[in-house]
Design a protein around this motif. Structure first.
Motif, PDB file in Angstrom:
ATOM      1  N   VAL A   1       0.847  -1.184   0.000  1.00 56.52           N
ATOM      2  CA  VAL A   1       0.000   0.000   0.000  1.00 56.52           C
ATOM      3  C   VAL A   1       0.883   1.235   0.000  1.00 56.52           C
ATOM      4  O   VAL A   1       1.947   1.241   0.614  1.00 56.52           O
ATOM      5  N   PHE A   2       0.430   2.261  -0.722  1.00 50.78           N
ATOM      6  CA  PHE A   2       1.138   3.536  -0.716  1.00 50.78           C
ATOM      7  C   PHE A   2       0.152   4.652  -1.037  1.00 50.78           C
ATOM      8  O   PHE A   2      -0.907   4.410  -1.621  1.00 50.78           O
ATOM      9  N   PRO A   3       0.460   5.893  -0.649  1.00 53.52           N
ATOM     10  CA  PRO A   3      -0.448   7.017  -0.888  1.00 53.52           C
ATOM     11  C   PRO A   3      -0.669   7.259  -2.377  1.00 53.52           C
ATOM     12  O   PRO A   3       0.231   7.062  -3.193  1.00 53.52           O
ATOM     13  N   ASN A   4      -1.852   7.695  -2.721  1.00 52.19           N
ATOM     14  CA  ASN A   4      -2.219   7.974  -4.106  1.00 52.19           C
ATOM     15  C   ASN A   4      -1.781   9.383  -4.478  1.00 52.19           C
ATOM     16  O   ASN A   4      -2.584  10.320  -4.527  1.00 52.19           O
ATOM     17  N   ARG A   5      -0.462   9.522  -4.698  1.00 48.07           N
ATOM     18  CA  ARG A   5       0.125  10.809  -5.088  1.00 48.07           C
ATOM     19  C   ARG A   5       1.175  10.561  -6.149  1.00 48.07           C
ATOM     20  O   ARG A   5       1.766   9.474  -6.218  1.00 48.07           O
ATOM     21  N   LEU A   6       1.471  11.556  -6.932  1.00 47.72           N
ATOM     22  CA  LEU A   6       2.486  11.419  -7.978  1.00 47.72           C
ATOM     23  C   LEU A   6       3.899  11.407  -7.409  1.00 47.72           C
ATOM     24  O   LEU A   6       4.803  10.842  -8.003  1.00 47.72           O
ATOM     25  N   ASP A   7       4.096  12.038  -6.271  1.00 51.81           N
ATOM     26  CA  ASP A   7       5.444  12.173  -5.725  1.00 51.81           C
ATOM     27  C   ASP A   7       5.717  11.178  -4.581  1.00 51.81           C
ATOM     28  O   ASP A   7       6.478  11.465  -3.663  1.00 51.81           O
ATOM     29  N   VAL A   8       5.128   9.998  -4.631  1.00 51.78           N
ATOM     30  CA  VAL A   8       5.302   9.015  -3.559  1.00 51.78           C
ATOM     31  C   VAL A   8       6.754   8.550  -3.511  1.00 51.78           C
ATOM     32  O   VAL A   8       7.338   8.170  -4.523  1.00 51.78           O
ATOM     33  N   ALA A   9       7.319   8.582  -2.316  1.00 55.53           N
ATOM     34  CA  ALA A   9       8.690   8.097  -2.117  1.00 55.53           C
ATOM     35  C   ALA A   9       8.642   6.596  -1.833  1.00 55.53           C
ATOM     36  O   ALA A   9       7.666   6.081  -1.287  1.00 55.53           O
ATOM     37  N   ALA A  10       9.684   5.900  -2.210  1.00 52.28           N
ATOM     38  CA  ALA A  10       9.757   4.454  -1.979  1.00 52.28           C
ATOM     39  C   ALA A  10       9.593   4.128  -0.498  1.00 52.28           C
ATOM     40  O   ALA A  10       9.016   3.099  -0.138  1.00 52.28           O
ATOM     41  N   SER A  11      10.044   5.001   0.371  1.00 51.99           N
ATOM     42  CA  SER A  11       9.943   4.761   1.814  1.00 51.99           C
ATOM     43  C   SER A  11       8.500   4.795   2.316  1.00 51.99           C
ATOM     44  O   SER A  11       8.204   4.335   3.415  1.00 51.99           O
ATOM     45  N   GLU A  12       7.583   5.343   1.517  1.00 51.91           N
ATOM     46  CA  GLU A  12       6.179   5.407   1.914  1.00 51.91           C
ATOM     47  C   GLU A  12       5.409   4.130   1.566  1.00 51.91           C
ATOM     48  O   GLU A  12       4.273   3.974   1.979  1.00 51.91           O
ATOM     49  N   MET A  13       6.033   3.240   0.800  1.00 50.21           N
ATOM     50  CA  MET A  13       5.363   1.988   0.466  1.00 50.21           C
ATOM     51  C   MET A  13       5.457   1.041   1.655  1.00 50.21           C
ATOM     52  O   MET A  13       6.521   0.834   2.211  1.00 50.21           O
ATOM     53  N   ARG A  14       4.322   0.486   2.050  1.00 49.02           N
ATOM     54  CA  ARG A  14       4.258  -0.412   3.198  1.00 49.02           C
ATOM     55  C   ARG A  14       3.695  -1.760   2.768  1.00 49.02           C
ATOM     56  O   ARG A  14       2.939  -1.849   1.805  1.00 49.02           O
ATOM     57  N   VAL A  15       4.021  -2.794   3.512  1.00 48.13           N
ATOM     58  CA  VAL A  15       3.415  -4.114   3.282  1.00 48.13           C
ATOM     59  C   VAL A  15       2.127  -4.156   4.084  1.00 48.13           C
ATOM     60  O   VAL A  15       2.131  -4.055   5.306  1.00 48.13           O
ATOM     61  N   PHE A  16       1.009  -4.276   3.380  1.00 49.11           N
ATOM     62  CA  PHE A  16      -0.326  -4.319   3.981  1.00 49.11           C
ATOM     63  C   PHE A  16      -0.650  -5.731   4.469  1.00 49.11           C
ATOM     64  O   PHE A  16      -1.190  -5.926   5.538  1.00 49.11           O
ATOM     65  N   LEU A  17      -0.308  -6.728   3.650  1.00 48.43           N
ATOM     66  CA  LEU A  17      -0.522  -8.127   4.005  1.00 48.43           C
ATOM     67  C   LEU A  17       0.634  -8.939   3.446  1.00 48.43           C
ATOM     68  O   LEU A  17       1.032  -8.740   2.297  1.00 48.43           O
ATOM     69  N   ASP A  18       1.154  -9.852   4.242  1.00 49.90           N
ATOM     70  CA  ASP A  18       2.235 -10.726   3.799  1.00 49.90           C
ATOM     71  C   ASP A  18       1.854 -12.166   4.117  1.00 49.90           C
ATOM     72  O   ASP A  18       1.881 -12.582   5.274  1.00 49.90           O
ATOM     73  N   ILE A  19       1.465 -12.919   3.082  1.00 50.04           N
ATOM     74  CA  ILE A  19       1.145 -14.338   3.241  1.00 50.04           C
ATOM     75  C   ILE A  19       2.040 -15.184   2.323  1.00 50.04           C
ATOM     76  O   ILE A  19       1.651 -16.261   1.882  1.00 50.04           O
ATOM     77  N   VAL A  20       3.236 -14.674   2.063  1.00 47.81           N
ATOM     78  CA  VAL A  20       4.186 -15.375   1.200  1.00 47.81           C
ATOM     79  C   VAL A  20       4.401 -16.807   1.679  1.00 47.81           C
ATOM     80  O   VAL A  20       4.473 -17.738   0.874  1.00 47.81           O
ATOM     81  N   SER A  21       4.443 -17.012   2.986  1.00 45.69           N
ATOM     82  CA  SER A  21       4.683 -18.359   3.520  1.00 45.69           C
ATOM     83  C   SER A  21       3.521 -19.312   3.249  1.00 45.69           C
ATOM     84  O   SER A  21       3.697 -20.523   3.276  1.00 45.69           O
ATOM     85  N   LYS A  22       2.345 -18.772   2.944  1.00 43.34           N
ATOM     86  CA  LYS A  22       1.161 -19.609   2.670  1.00 43.34           C
ATOM     87  C   LYS A  22       0.928 -19.847   1.187  1.00 43.34           C
ATOM     88  O   LYS A  22       0.214 -20.757   0.809  1.00 43.34           O
ATOM     89  N   VAL A  23       1.495 -19.003   0.337  1.00 47.12           N
ATOM     90  CA  VAL A  23       1.148 -18.981  -1.089  1.00 47.12           C
ATOM     91  C   VAL A  23       2.096 -19.840  -1.916  1.00 47.12           C
ATOM     92  O   VAL A  23       3.311 -19.814  -1.719  1.00 47.12           O
ATOM     93  N   GLN A  24       1.528 -20.590  -2.854  1.00 49.19           N
ATOM     94  CA  GLN A  24       2.314 -21.407  -3.773  1.00 49.19           C
ATOM     95  C   GLN A  24       3.165 -20.507  -4.659  1.00 49.19           C
ATOM     96  O   GLN A  24       2.642 -19.594  -5.303  1.00 49.19           O
TER      97      GLN A  24
END
Length: 193
Positions: A12-35
């Motif tokens: 998830v990240f803010p809906n803006r044109l100038d979004v910085a990479a540091s503003e991107m967050r992991v909303f859900l992480d189920i990598v360990s469950k997913v094929q």
């Protein structure tokens, strides 16, 4: 903006044109469950409940990890956003539905809430060339269909209910979840406003 990654993360990240990479967050992480696959498996869809602002729930459609072909399936699960942080989830999963899958391709993979408030699921025919087991036309199978379920009113020992006006709800030998059948691989759909 929410970005669903096939490997099992939603960012998830803010809906803006100038979004910085540091503003991107992991909303859900189920990598360990997913094929993890190069095929049509993985985390395939996300749908927010129509009353998300009140109940903070959302639904995902994914292929869980398996060790052999007999374990292949699709999972539709409910998660909830954290009460303390709108950019993360509680991590608690409620499995709404599981579908056995015969092959690695044609999973469909779309979830949408319709204007009627019900959850619609696009399920593929289960794979291989030409739907060899005729699952899409088989009314006893949930594969190769658009399903319509009520996630707010579970019934019959399930984690969902069946809308009374589903087209095949009273037809013997037919799964009442079916809204439409005979589909190959409905991986995206939407509702006309």
């Amino acid at each position: 903006i929410f970005v669903v990654e096939q490997t099992g993360r939603i960012k998830v990240f803010p809906n803006r044109l100038d979004v910085a990479a540091s503003e991107m967050r992991v909303f859900l992480d189920i990598v360990s469950k997913v094929q993890q696959s190069s095929s049509e498996e993985g985390l395939l869809s996300l749908a927010f409940h129509p009353r998300f602002a009140e109940n903070r729930t959302f639904y995902v459609y994914y292929s869980p990890r398996y060790t052999n072909g007999a374990d292949r399936k699709t999972v539709i699960a409910r998660y909830q956003m954290s009460a303390n942080d709108p950019n993360t989830t509680t991590g608690e999963e409620l499995i709404i539905m599981e579908l056995s899958q015969p092959f690695t391709n044609h999973k469909g993979g779309t979830l949408n809430f319709g204007p009627d408030g019900f959850l619609y699921l696009g399920t593929g025919g289960g794979g291989s060339g030409g739907d060899p087991q005729n699952r899409a036309q088989n009314k006893a199978s949930l594969l190769g269909k658009v399903l319509r379920i009520d996630v707010d009113n579970p019934a019959g020992g399930l984690n969902y209910g069946i809308p009374a006006d589903n087209p095949f709800v009273n037809e013997a030998g037919t799964r009442p979840e079916i809204w439409a059948l005979g589909l190959r691989n409905p991986w995206r759909m939407s509702f006309d406003r």
